[in-house]
Enzyme design. Structure first.
Site, short mmCIF file in Angstrom:
data_model
loop_
_atom_site.label_atom_id
_atom_site.label_comp_id
_atom_site.label_asym_id
_atom_site.label_seq_id
_atom_site.Cartn_x
_atom_site.Cartn_y
_atom_site.Cartn_z
N ASN A 161 0.82 -1.22 0.00
CA ASN A 161 0.00 0.00 0.00
C ASN A 161 0.86 1.28 0.00
O ASN A 161 1.48 1.61 1.00
CB ASN A 161 -0.89 -0.05 1.25
N ARG A 177 -2.18 5.25 12.43
CA ARG A 177 -0.87 4.79 11.93
C ARG A 177 0.26 5.65 12.50
O ARG A 177 1.28 5.13 12.95
CB ARG A 177 -0.87 4.87 10.40
N ASP A 189 -0.69 -3.91 10.11
CA ASP A 189 -2.02 -4.21 9.64
C ASP A 189 -2.98 -3.25 10.33
O ASP A 189 -2.81 -2.93 11.51
CB ASP A 189 -2.40 -5.66 9.93
N GLY A 221 0.02 4.38 0.08
CA GLY A 221 -0.45 5.40 1.03
C GLY A 221 0.13 5.16 2.41
O GLY A 221 0.58 6.09 3.09
N PHE A 240 -6.41 7.48 1.44
CA PHE A 240 -6.73 6.25 0.72
C PHE A 240 -7.77 5.47 1.54
O PHE A 240 -8.14 5.88 2.64
CB PHE A 240 -5.46 5.41 0.49
N GLY A 241 -8.19 4.35 0.98
CA GLY A 241 -9.06 3.43 1.72
C GLY A 241 -10.33 4.11 2.22
O GLY A 241 -11.07 4.75 1.48
N LYS A 267 -3.63 14.61 8.74
CA LYS A 267 -3.94 13.21 9.08
C LYS A 267 -2.80 12.63 9.92
O LYS A 267 -3.03 11.98 10.95
CB LYS A 267 -4.14 12.38 7.81
N GLU A 308 -1.76 -13.16 4.57
CA GLU A 308 -2.62 -12.71 5.67
C GLU A 308 -3.61 -13.83 5.95
O GLU A 308 -4.59 -13.97 5.24
CB GLU A 308 -3.37 -11.43 5.29
P1 ITT Z 1 -0.69 -4.33 3.22
O1 ITT Z 1 0.02 -4.80 1.99
O2 ITT Z 1 0.19 -3.52 4.14
O3 ITT Z 1 -1.45 -5.42 3.96
P2 ITT Z 1 -3.39 -3.31 2.72
O4 ITT Z 1 -3.91 -2.08 2.03
O5 ITT Z 1 -3.87 -4.66 2.27
O6 ITT Z 1 -1.78 -3.25 2.69
P3 ITT Z 1 -4.54 -3.63 5.40
O7 ITT Z 1 -4.94 -5.04 5.22
O8 ITT Z 1 -3.88 -3.24 6.68
O9 ITT Z 1 -3.58 -3.13 4.26
O10 ITT Z 1 -5.73 -2.62 5.15
C1 ITT Z 1 -6.97 -2.73 5.65
C2 ITT Z 1 -7.94 -1.87 4.89
O11 ITT Z 1 -8.12 -0.68 5.63
C3 ITT Z 1 -7.52 -1.47 3.48
O12 ITT Z 1 -8.68 -1.45 2.66
C4 ITT Z 1 -6.98 -0.09 3.66
O13 ITT Z 1 -7.19 0.70 2.50
C5 ITT Z 1 -7.80 0.42 4.83
N1 ITT Z 1 -6.99 1.36 5.60
C6 ITT Z 1 -5.86 1.07 6.29
N2 ITT Z 1 -5.35 2.18 6.82
C7 ITT Z 1 -6.18 3.19 6.48
C8 ITT Z 1 -6.17 4.57 6.69
O14 ITT Z 1 -5.18 5.16 7.35
N3 ITT Z 1 -7.16 5.30 6.19
C9 ITT Z 1 -8.16 4.73 5.50
N4 ITT Z 1 -8.23 3.43 5.22
C10 ITT Z 1 -7.24 2.66 5.71
#
Ligand code: ITT
Length: 186
Positions: free
Chosen positions: A10, A168, A65, A12, A139-140, A162, A37
């Protein structure tokens, strides 16, 4: 200067982690790799598995995570946050929250490893789910999360705002302090 290798898919996350660790004089390299995972009930278990899988990294390896937890939905999507977002985006969350409490929190568990030594660092930020998505930053789930005391989502905030309060940043400030000390695994 201490250097660490942050392993994650990721970008972001990487940008945020790099900015936080820089405050502690720690340099961050990015290894863009998907780590296994397993089906797990807690972020800690997932991070433990990720740490198992980075034994090839020389020096300090960092993984993390994260999840969005909504107490009125029994903590959902929680550890399933990534899978849920990929499959459904935000729609079902808004649907489910029409008559439920909108409180929510993000949680990050960061894992640090060097050889056989390991340490874990946790960070949380509390807030609520917005009435509609807003903003293109981050993101996310950032466009639907309003931190407590804010009137905008993480998605509407510049990166440094943020990073001042995020789950984080809180977890990685603890990691940064440990790395800047003489005994990061104590
Ligand atoms: P990894 O390769 O590090 O696992 P990932 O994006 O799959 O990357 P996670 O399983 O930890 O990571 O992510 C869980 C979800 O939560 C994923 O959809 C992220 O986009 C979201 N997420 C994690 N941190 C976030 C944040 O700071 N703000 C918004 N969404 C977040």
């Amino acid at each position: 200067m201490t250097d660490v290798t942050f392993v994650s898919t990721n970008p972001g996350k990487y940008r945020e982690v790099r900015a936080v660790l820089r405050e502690y004089g720690v340099g961050t390299r990015w290894s863009r790799r998907e780590l296994p995972e397993p089906q797990a009930d807690t972020l800690e278990e997932v991070v433990g598995s990720k740490l198992d899988a980075v034994e090839h990294v020389r020096g300090f390896a960092l993984v993390e995570d994260s999840g969005l937890f909504i107490p009125s939905l029994g903590g959902f999507p929680g550890v399933y946050s990534a899978h849920f977002l990929r499959t459904w985006k935000f729609g079902p969350i808004f649907e489910l929250l029409r008559h439920r409490n909108r409180r929510a929190f993000f949680r990050t568990v960061a894992g640090l490893r060097r050889g056989r030594q390991r340490a874990y660092f946790v960070g949380e930020v509390h807030g609520s789910i917005s009435l509609r998505p807003a903003g293109r930053q981050g993101f996310g789930y950032d466009p639907i999360f309003v931190p407590q005391g804010w009137d905008r989502t993480f998605g509407q905030a510049p990166a440094d705002a943020k990073n001042a309060i995020s789950h984080r940043a809180r977890a990685f400030r603890k990691a940064g302090e440990a790395l800047a000390s003489r005994h990061p695994f104590d």
